[in-house]
Scaffold this motif. Structure first.
Motif, mmCIF file in Angstrom:
data_model
loop_
_atom_site.group_PDB
_atom_site.id
_atom_site.type_symbol
_atom_site.label_atom_id
_atom_site.label_comp_id
_atom_site.label_asym_id
_atom_site.label_seq_id
_atom_site.Cartn_x
_atom_site.Cartn_y
_atom_site.Cartn_z
ATOM 1 N N TYR A 217 1.528 29.775 33.675
ATOM 2 C CA TYR A 217 1.679 31.136 33.158
ATOM 3 C C TYR A 217 0.367 31.909 33.108
ATOM 4 O O TYR A 217 0.327 33.095 33.389
ATOM 5 C CB TYR A 217 2.301 31.130 31.757
ATOM 6 N N ARG A 218 -0.719 31.218 32.723
ATOM 7 C CA ARG A 218 -1.957 31.970 32.530
ATOM 8 C C ARG A 218 -2.423 32.685 33.793
ATOM 9 O O ARG A 218 -2.858 33.826 33.728
ATOM 10 C CB ARG A 218 -3.063 31.079 31.968
ATOM 11 N N PRO A 219 -2.315 32.026 34.972
ATOM 12 C CA PRO A 219 -2.757 32.747 36.170
ATOM 13 C C PRO A 219 -1.948 34.019 36.423
ATOM 14 O O PRO A 219 -2.361 34.872 37.189
ATOM 15 C CB PRO A 219 -2.513 31.735 37.303
ATOM 16 N N LEU A 220 -0.780 34.105 35.787
ATOM 17 C CA LEU A 220 0.104 35.239 36.063
ATOM 18 C C LEU A 220 0.096 36.249 34.933
ATOM 19 O O LEU A 220 0.983 37.087 34.853
ATOM 20 C CB LEU A 220 1.541 34.738 36.255
ATOM 21 N N ARG A 221 -0.890 36.156 34.045
ATOM 22 C CA ARG A 221 -0.785 36.978 32.848
ATOM 23 C C ARG A 221 -0.812 38.461 33.159
ATOM 24 O O ARG A 221 -0.225 39.257 32.449
ATOM 25 C CB ARG A 221 -1.875 36.611 31.849
ATOM 26 N N ASN A 222 -1.475 38.843 34.237
ATOM 27 C CA ASN A 222 -1.524 40.262 34.561
ATOM 28 C C ASN A 222 -0.577 40.638 35.695
ATOM 29 O O ASN A 222 -0.630 41.736 36.219
ATOM 30 C CB ASN A 222 -2.946 40.674 34.918
ATOM 31 N N ALA A 223 0.277 39.706 36.061
ATOM 32 C CA ALA A 223 1.220 39.971 37.144
ATOM 33 C C ALA A 223 2.434 40.699 36.572
ATOM 34 O O ALA A 223 2.622 40.749 35.370
ATOM 35 C CB ALA A 223 1.638 38.654 37.784
ATOM 36 N N PRO A 224 3.263 41.267 37.466
ATOM 37 C CA PRO A 224 4.487 41.905 36.982
ATOM 38 C C PRO A 224 5.349 40.923 36.184
ATOM 39 O O PRO A 224 5.252 39.711 36.372
ATOM 40 C CB PRO A 224 5.200 42.318 38.270
ATOM 41 N N ARG A 225 6.185 41.458 35.365
ATOM 42 C CA ARG A 225 6.964 40.645 34.431
ATOM 43 C C ARG A 225 7.772 39.548 35.085
ATOM 44 O O ARG A 225 7.977 38.496 34.494
ATOM 45 C CB ARG A 225 7.959 41.539 33.705
ATOM 46 N N LEU A 226 8.293 39.813 36.280
ATOM 47 C CA LEU A 226 9.208 38.834 36.865
ATOM 48 C C LEU A 226 8.479 37.596 37.362
ATOM 49 O O LEU A 226 9.056 36.526 37.437
ATOM 50 C CB LEU A 226 10.009 39.464 38.008
ATOM 51 N N ALA A 227 7.202 37.738 37.687
ATOM 52 C CA ALA A 227 6.470 36.600 38.240
ATOM 53 C C ALA A 227 6.424 35.410 37.275
ATOM 54 O O ALA A 227 6.782 34.298 37.659
ATOM 55 C CB ALA A 227 5.077 37.028 38.677
ATOM 56 N N PRO A 228 6.015 35.594 36.011
ATOM 57 C CA PRO A 228 6.026 34.440 35.105
ATOM 58 C C PRO A 228 7.416 33.886 34.866
ATOM 59 O O PRO A 228 7.582 32.662 34.695
ATOM 60 C CB PRO A 228 5.445 34.988 33.793
ATOM 61 N N LEU A 229 8.415 34.729 34.887
ATOM 62 C CA LEU A 229 9.781 34.234 34.677
ATOM 63 C C LEU A 229 10.177 33.299 35.823
ATOM 64 O O LEU A 229 10.730 32.219 35.607
ATOM 65 C CB LEU A 229 10.754 35.411 34.573
ATOM 66 N N ILE A 230 9.849 33.707 37.047
ATOM 67 C CA ILE A 230 10.185 32.871 38.198
ATOM 68 C C ILE A 230 9.384 31.573 38.154
ATOM 69 O O ILE A 230 9.900 30.490 38.409
ATOM 70 C CB ILE A 230 9.942 33.652 39.509
ATOM 71 N N SER A 231 8.115 31.697 37.788
ATOM 72 C CA SER A 231 7.278 30.503 37.655
ATOM 73 C C SER A 231 7.868 29.566 36.603
ATOM 74 O O SER A 231 7.907 28.347 36.784
ATOM 75 C CB SER A 231 5.864 30.931 37.270
ATOM 76 N N ALA A 232 8.367 30.133 35.510
ATOM 77 C CA ALA A 232 8.949 29.324 34.438
ATOM 78 C C ALA A 232 10.188 28.587 34.922
ATOM 79 O O ALA A 232 10.407 27.417 34.572
ATOM 80 C CB ALA A 232 9.301 30.211 33.251
ATOM 81 N N ILE A 233 10.972 29.238 35.753
ATOM 82 C CA ILE A 233 12.149 28.571 36.310
ATOM 83 C C ILE A 233 11.697 27.397 37.167
ATOM 84 O O ILE A 233 12.284 26.314 37.130
ATOM 85 C CB ILE A 233 13.002 29.566 37.132
ATOM 86 N N GLY A 234 10.627 27.617 37.927
ATOM 87 C CA GLY A 234 10.060 26.536 38.733
ATOM 88 C C GLY A 234 9.634 25.362 37.873
ATOM 89 O O GLY A 234 9.936 24.205 38.177
ATOM 90 N N VAL A 235 8.946 25.640 36.772
ATOM 91 C CA VAL A 235 8.508 24.579 35.862
ATOM 92 C C VAL A 235 9.726 23.816 35.344
ATOM 93 O O VAL A 235 9.733 22.580 35.275
ATOM 94 C CB VAL A 235 7.715 25.171 34.672
ATOM 95 N N SER A 236 10.747 24.562 34.998
ATOM 96 C CA SER A 236 11.960 23.952 34.454
ATOM 97 C C SER A 236 12.576 22.967 35.454
ATOM 98 O O SER A 236 12.880 21.817 35.107
ATOM 99 C CB SER A 236 12.942 25.069 34.095
ATOM 100 N N ILE A 237 12.710 23.422 36.688
ATOM 101 C CA ILE A 237 13.292 22.552 37.720
ATOM 102 C C ILE A 237 12.388 21.341 37.961
ATOM 103 O O ILE A 237 12.851 20.210 38.080
ATOM 104 C CB ILE A 237 13.493 23.345 39.026
ATOM 105 N N PHE A 238 11.084 21.599 37.978
ATOM 106 C CA PHE A 238 10.127 20.519 38.202
ATOM 107 C C PHE A 238 10.246 19.455 37.112
ATOM 108 O O PHE A 238 10.365 18.263 37.395
ATOM 109 C CB PHE A 238 8.706 21.087 38.233
ATOM 110 N N LEU A 239 10.244 19.880 35.867
ATOM 111 C CA LEU A 239 10.276 18.916 34.769
ATOM 112 C C LEU A 239 11.584 18.125 34.754
ATOM 113 O O LEU A 239 11.588 16.904 34.576
ATOM 114 C CB LEU A 239 10.075 19.625 33.429
ATOM 115 N N GLN A 240 12.686 18.808 34.966
ATOM 116 C CA GLN A 240 13.978 18.113 35.003
ATOM 117 C C GLN A 240 13.974 17.008 36.040
ATOM 118 O O GLN A 240 14.379 15.878 35.776
ATOM 119 C CB GLN A 240 15.099 19.098 35.360
ATOM 120 N N ASN A 241 13.492 17.370 37.235
ATOM 121 C CA ASN A 241 13.552 16.397 38.313
ATOM 122 C C ASN A 241 12.482 15.328 38.192
ATOM 123 O O ASN A 241 12.688 14.195 38.619
ATOM 124 C CB ASN A 241 13.502 17.102 39.664
ATOM 125 N N ALA A 242 11.355 15.697 37.589
ATOM 126 C CA ALA A 242 10.328 14.682 37.340
ATOM 127 C C ALA A 242 10.900 13.616 36.411
ATOM 128 O O ALA A 242 10.761 12.410 36.655
ATOM 129 C CB ALA A 242 9.085 15.323 36.730
#
Lengths: 261, 407, 317
Positions: free
Chosen positions: C108-133
Motif C-alpha cells: 500500500y505505501r508505494p501507492l499512497r499517492n496513486a489514484p484510489r483504485l490502485a490500492p484497492l486492486i493491490s489489496a485484492i492481490g494481497v488477499s488472493i496471495f495470502l489465501q493461496n499461500a
C-alpha cells in the motif's frame, strides 16, 4: 434587464455562514467583479450560481429562473459557464478535446448515433470540432490544439479553461481568479481577452485579487467580507471606500494611507 | 497559423495494415491447423474460452477503463446472461417443439442461442440499470464493494434455486443439441496422412468462430463509442467530475450508460458461455472470476483495447495452456513439463497472480499496453496526490477539497 | 409461543456472539479507512491467518513432544488454560499485526499517492496471495480446531442455551473493545491517530509522524482481526484457507452500517448485523443467511451511506 438577481442569498456550512444574506444583481452585457479577502465567500457565490451548492436560503435567479436545486449540467445548459480557482482541466485530454467537451450541451449524439455514424452524427462531430477550433483561436491557443492540457504552461491553461467555458455558448461567464499567478504582461492580455468576450455579448462576473485587472475592466464591483456584502459601486468608488480598505488591510490602514497620500 | 480541423479516424499506416492482415489470417486459420493435429486440438477449446474472457474484459473495460468505475461484481451480469440463455432458451426450445414443420422446428431449435443473445443482453442491461441507478451516486471504492455484494447476491440466489429457476447448486443444462449449421460443417473431412493432419470441423471450433465474430462486433462498437460525444464525456468524467459537470455532462447518465453497456456485454458473453459449455453451475460465477476479469483489464491496460485483449489472453489462457500441454504426453515431452511440475504450476498460479496484481500496481499501474491517456493518468509519478485525485464534487461540496480553496 | 420465544432468545445469543466477531474485524476496516480513506480488502485474510496462527500455537503448546511437561500444565488446570489462551492470542496478535504492517509497507505505501483504485486492486492481490499461500503451505482444505476450551451449555430460557465459549468470546471482545476505545481516547498514539484521520496533512505539519501512525494502525487492526479469527475457529471447530472472505465482507458491511471511520459505529454495526443475520437464518432458510448481509450492505449504501453514526459519502452530481 438583470441577468443575475441574487436576493438574500445565504449559504451555511454547520455553524459557518460562508455567504450571509447577500443580494446582488448583474445586468446583461456588464462586467462585474466580486472582490474580498480570502474566505469572504466569493467562490461560494459561484458554487451556488453553478449548482454545486444549494443555497440555505434566499433566491438566486438567472434570467428570472431560480437556479436553486438545479444540477451543474442543467445550469450549464441554461447558459452559465465557469472557470475554477484551481484550474480544473481534463488534464490528459488534448487542448482541442477540452474545448470540444465544452460543446457537450450544444450537441446531442447519443450512443446509437455514435454506433451508426449517420450523416447527422458526422455533421455534428465536424461542427463540434470547428467550434472548438474557433474558440481556441479566440484565446490564441490554436497552435497548441494537439498538446495535452496538462503540458501547457500555466497562463495558457487559464486561457484554455476560458475557451472551454465559452464553447458552452454561455450568456454569463463566471471567472474565478483568472489572473492568479500571471505576470503583468499575461494579466494585461487577460484584460484584453475579457474585453473581447464582452464584445461577443457575454456577461462576465469575475472574482479577482489583482486590483489592476479589476479596476481596468470592471463596470461595477461588489465587495464581500466574512460572507457579507460590505460595498458596491464603480471602481473609483470602491477604491476610496473606507470599509473596503479596512477589510483588506485592517483597522487603521485608512489613516495610514491618508497619511501617505 | 491555421490548423486542419477535419474529423477523421486517424488513418492506418502500411505497417498497421500488414499487421492486421497477418492477424486476421492467423485468427481464422490457426485454429484449423490446431484442430487438424490430435495433440494440439485441445488448444482450440482453450482459444474459445480465452475468447469469451476477451469479450468479458472488453465489456468491463467500458466500465472500468473508460468511465473509471470499479465494478467488482461484473461476473453477475455474465451469470445473468448465462442463466437467461438457459432458462429462457429452454422455454423457447420447449415452445418451438410444438411446431409441426420439422425443418422450421429444427432450424429454430438450433438457432436458440442467436435469439438468446439480444434477450440476455437486454436482461443484463436492465439489471445493470436498476442496480446502477441507486448505487452510482456512491464514491468509487464504495461502488466497488456494493457491486461485489451484488455479484455474491446473484451467485447465492442461483445456488439457492431462486424462484425455482436455476436448479440450485447442481446447475442446469442447456437443451440445444447442435447449434445451427454445425452438422453441415462437420461433413467434409480433410486428411493429409503424410503429416498426420486430419481435420473435421468441431463444436469447439464452431464456438471459437462465434466468439471471434462477437469480439469483432464488440471492438467495432466500443471503438465507435469511445470516439464520440459519449466517449469523450466518459474520459472527461474520469479526469474531473466537477469540471465535466460544469461543461454540461450529466454525470449520472454518463455513468449509467457505461454501467448498462458493460452489463450488456457481460450478458452476451454469458449466452455464449452457457451454450458453449452446455451446462452451467453457480460456481462459474464466483467473486474470483470477477477479480480475474478486473485483472485482465488492469494488467492489460485500462481503456486500451489491444491491452485488454492481451490481458485476457494472458490471464485466461496461459494457465489453461500450461495445464493442457502437461496433459498432452507428446507436447509435454517436447516442452519438458512433467505432471508434478504442471500441477505445481497450476497450484501456484493463483499465488503468482495475486503477487502480480500487487507488483503491477506498484511498478506499472498503467498496464502492459496502456492507452495513452490512461497511462499518463495512472502513473503515480504524476504530482497528483490522493487528495487531489479525490476532488470529487462531493469533496468540494463538503468543503474538504484539500486544496485550501476559497469558501 | 414459548418455543418461539426461546428460538428468538437463542438466535439473539448466537447473533451477539457472531456480532462480537464482526465488530472486531469491522474495527480493522474502520481504522484503516479513517486514516487512509482506503478499503483494506486484504483485512479478511488477517482474520484467516490469525485463525491458523492461533491453531498452530494451540496445537504446539498442547503437544507434549514439543513442550514436554508444559502441555500437561496448560491443559491441567483452569489457571493453565488461562495462560494457554493468553499465549495463543498474544502470539497470533503479534504475528498477524506484523503481517499487517508488512502488507502496508510493501503493497500500500508505494501507492499512497496513486489514484484510489490502485490500492484497492493491490489489496485484492494481497488477499488472493495470502489465501493461496496458506492453501499451498497447509496443503489441505480444512483443518479441525481442537476443542481445548471447556464448553458447557447453560440453559437460560426454554430450549435456549448459552455456552461457556459464547460467554468467553463476548467477555474477551468487550475487554478488547474497551481497551481500544480508551487507547484511542487517552494515549498519545491514540490522539495522533484521531488527528491523522481528521486531516492527514495538518497532522503531519503538527509534527505527527504519519508513517508511524499508519504502521501502528496496520498493526492494531489485523491484531484484532486475528482474535476474531481464532474465535471463529473455536466456535465452528474448523479453519479454512478461504474462511476470511465472507466474514470479511460482512464485517465491512458492519463498518459501513455503523458509519465507516467511526470506531463505536463499527462495534454497533457489528452487533446489529450479527443479530439481524442470526434472526434471519433462524426464521428463514439458512441458505439465504449470507444474502441478508449483502442486502443490508446494498440498502445501507443506497439509503444511508453515511451509516448510523457516520458522515455522508454520497457524490451528489
Amino acid at each position: 434587464m438583470a441577468i443575475v438577481e441574487a436576493t438574500n442569498a445565504t449559504m451555511q456550512f454547520g455553524g459557518l455562514k460562508a455567504v450571509n444574506d447577500v443580494s446582488i444583481h448583474i445586468d446583461e452585457g456588464e462586467i462585474v467583479a466580486l472582490i474580498g479577502p480570502n474566505g469572504a465567500g466569493k467562490t461560494t457565490m459561484f458554487n451556488m450560481l453553478t449548482g454545486i451548492y444549494k443555497p440555505t436560503s434566499g433566491v438566486l435567479a438567472f434570467n428570472g429562473v431560480s437556479v436553486a436545486g438545479k444540477k451543474p449540467h442543467q445550469i450549464c445548459k441554461m447558459g452559465i459557464a465557469r472557470t475554477f480557482q484551481n484550474i480544473r482541466l481534463f488534464a490528459n485530454m488534448t487542448t482541442l478535446e477540452n474545448v470540444m467537451m465544452g460543446r457537450h450541451t450544444r450537441s446531442t449524439a447519443g450512443p446509437w448515433q455514435a454506433i451508426l455514424r449517420g450523416p447527422g452524427f458526422k455533421r455534428e462531430e465536424q461542427r463540434t470540432t470547428d467550434e472548438a477550433a474557433k474558440w481556441l483561436r479566440f484565446v490564441g491557443l490554436i497552435g497548441q490544439a494537439n498538446e495535452l492540457a496538462k503540458n501547457l504552461p500555466y497562463g495558457q491553461q487559464r486561457r484554455l479553461e476560458i475557451a472551454r467555458a465559452l464553447a458552452t455558448e454561455p450568456k454569463l461567464l463566471l471567472l474565478d481568479e483568472p489572473a492568479a499567478g500571471m505576470n503583468t504582461r499575461e494579466s494585461a492580455d487577460l484584460t484584453k481577452l475579457v474585453g473581447r468576450i464582452r464584445k461577443t455579448g457575454v456577461t462576465v462576473l469575475l472574482i479577482e485579487h489583482d486590483m489592476k485587472v479589476v479596476m481596468d475592466i470592471a463596470d461595477r464591483i461588489y465587495v464581500l467580507d466574512f460572507g457579507e456584502l460590505i460595498a458596491e459601486g464603480k471602481p473609483v468608488e470602491i477604491q476610496r471606500n473606507p470599509k473596503v480598505i479596512e477589510a483588506y488591510l485592517g483597522k487603521g490602514a485608512e489613516a495610514m494611507l491618508a497619511q501617505q497620500a | 497559423m491555421d490548423i486542419q480541423t477535419k474529423v477523421g479516424d486517424g488513418g492506418w499506416s502500411k505497417g498497421k495494415i500488414a499487421l492486421a492482415v497477418v492477424g486476421a489470417i492467423l485468427l481464422v486459420f490457426l485454429p484449423v491447423v490446431l484442430q487438424g493435429f490430435v495433440a494440439m486440438s485441445f488448444l482450440v477449446r482453450i482459444l474459445a474460452v480465452v475468447g469469451i474472457y476477451v469479450m468479458l474484459a472488453l465489456g468491463l473495460n467500458i466500465v472500468v477503463g473508460y468511465a473509471g468505475l470499479l465494478d467488482l461484481g461484473y461476473i453477475a451480469f455474465y451469470a445473468m446472461g448465462a442463466y437467461s440463455a438457459a432458462v429462457v432458451g429452454n422455454l423457447f426450445v420447449k415452445a418451438v417443439s410444438h411446431i409441426g414443420a420439422v425443418g422450421l422446428r429444427e432450424f429454430l431449435t438450433s438457432s436458440t442461442f442467436i435469439f438468446m443473445l439480444p434477450v440476455a443482453a437486454l436482461i443484463a442491461a436492465l439489471t445493470g440499470i436498476s442496480l446502477g441507478t441507486p448505487v452510482l451516486r456512491l464514491r468509487g471504492d464504495y461502488l466497488a464493494i456494493v457491486t461485489l455484494g451484488f455479484g455474491e447476491l446473484i451467485r447465492i440466489l442461483a445456488t439457492n434455486n431462486f424462484l425455482g429457476l436455476t436448479n440450485g447448486a447442481m446447475g442446469m443444462s442447456i437443451n440445444v443439441p447442435n447449434p445451427v449449421g454445425l452438422v453441415a460443417m462437420q461433413k467434409p473431412v480433410i486428411n493429409i496422412p503424410a503429416v498426420g493432419f486430419s481435420f473435421q470441423f468441431s463444436v469447439n471450433l464452431y464456438w471459437y468462430y462465434v466468439v471471434v465474430l462477437l469480439i469483432c462486433f464488440t471492438i467495432f462498437i466500443v471503438r465507435r463509442l469511445d470516439n464520440s460525444r459519449l466517449g469523450r464525456s466518459w474520459v472527461a468524467m474520469r479526469e474531473d467530475e466537477v469540471a465535466a459537470a460544469s461543461v454540461g455532462v450529466n454525470i449520472r447518465t454518463a455513468k449509467l450508460w457505461a454501467f448498462a453497456l458493460g452489463a450488456l456485454w457481460g450478458g452476451l458473453a454469458g449466452v455464449v458461455f452457457a451454450n458453449f459449455q452446455g451446462f452451467i453451475t453457480p460456481d462459474s460465477f464466483s467473486f474470483l472470476e470477477s477479480v480475474f476479469v478486473v485483472s485482465m483489464v488492469v494488467l492489460g491496460g485500462m481503456g486500451s483495447i489491444p491491452g485488454v485483449i492481451i490481458g485476457a489472453a494472458l490471464i485466461g489462457g496461459l494457465p489453461a495452456i500450461i495445464q493442457g500441454v502437461a496433459q498432452s504426453p507428446m507436447l509435454a515431452s517436447v516442452f519438458h513439463i512433467d505432471a508434478p511440475t504442471a500441477s505445481a504450476i497450476a497450484n501456484y498460479r493463483y499465488l503468482l497472480f495475486g503477487l502480480l496484481m500487487v507488483v503491477m500496481m506498484a511498478w506499472r499501474p498503467q498496464g502492459i499496453l496502456p492507452s495513452k491517456r490512461r497511462a499518463r493518468e495512472l502513473h503515480p509519478e504524476d504530482e497528483k496526490t490522493l487528495e487531489e485525485e479525490d476532488q470529487s464534487l462531493w469533496a468540494v461540496e463538503h468543503g474538504i477539497d484539500g486544496s485550501g480553496h476559497d469558501l | 409461543m414459548q418455543a418461539q420465544l426461546a428460538t428468538i432468545v437463542q438466535q439473539l445469543i448466537n447473533g451477539i456472539t457472531l456480532g462480537s466477531m464482526y465488530a472486531l474485524v469491522a474495527l480493522g476496516y474502520t481504522l484503516v479507512y479513517g486514516i487512509l480513506l482506503m478499503i483494506n480488502f486484504a483485512h479478511s485474510e488477517m482474520f484467516m491467518v490469525g485463525a491458523y496462527v492461533g491453531l498452530f500455537t494451540l496445537t504446539g503448546l498442547t503437544n507434549p513432544h514439543l513442550v514436554g511437561g508444559l502441555a500437561a500444565f496448560f491443559k491441567g488446570s483452569g489457571f493453565g488454560l488461562v495462560i494457554l489462551f493468553a499465549l495463543v492470542f498474544v502470539v497470533a496478535m503479534i504475528a498477524v499485526g506484523c503481517l499487517g504492517m508488512l502488507v502496508e509497507r510493501f503493497a500500500y505505501r508505494p501507492l499512497r499517492n496513486a489514484p484510489r483504485l490502485a490500492p484497492l486492486i493491490s489489496a485484492i492481490g494481497v488477499s488472493i496471495f495470502l489465501q493461496n499461500a496458506v492453501l499451498l503451505w497447509v496443503n489441505t482444505m480444512a483443518l479441525p480446531f481442537p476443542q481445548v476450551f471447556p464448553v458447557k451449555e447453560i440453559t437460560i430460557y426454554g430450549s435456549a442455551q448459552v455456552s461457556t465459549l459464547q460467554i468467553f468470546i463476548l467477555v474477551t471482545v468487550i475487554i478488547l473493545l474497551t481497551a481500544l476505545d480508551t487507547f484511542v481516547a487517552r494515549t498519545r498514539m491514540g490522539k495522533a491517530m484521531r488527528a491523522t484521520s481528521q486531516d492527514r496533512e495538518a497532522a503531519g505539519l503538527m509534527g505527527i509522524d504519519i508513517n508511524r501512525v499508519i504502521t501502528f494502525t496496520f498493526f492494531i487492526g489485523p491484531a484484532l482481526g486475528a482474535v476474531a479469527g481464532i474465535f471463529n475457529g473455536m466456535y465452528y471447530g474448523v479453519v479454512l484457507w478461504n474462511m476470511g472472505f465472507i466474514p470479511g465482507i460482512k464485517s465491512f458491511t458492519a463498518a459501513v452500517l455503523g458509519g465507516i471511520g467511526n470506531l463505536r459505529g463499527a462495534i454497533l454495526g457489528g452487533f446489529l448485523l450479527g443479530i439481524v443475520e442470526s434472526l434471519a437464518s433462524g426464521f428463514l432458510s439458512t441458505g439465504y443467511k449470507d444474502v441478508v448481509a449483502f442486502i443490508v450492505l446494498i440498502l445501507v449504501l443506497i439509503f444511508r451511506p453515511g451509516g448510523l453514526l457516520g458522515e455522508s459519502v454520497v457524490e451528489k452530481v
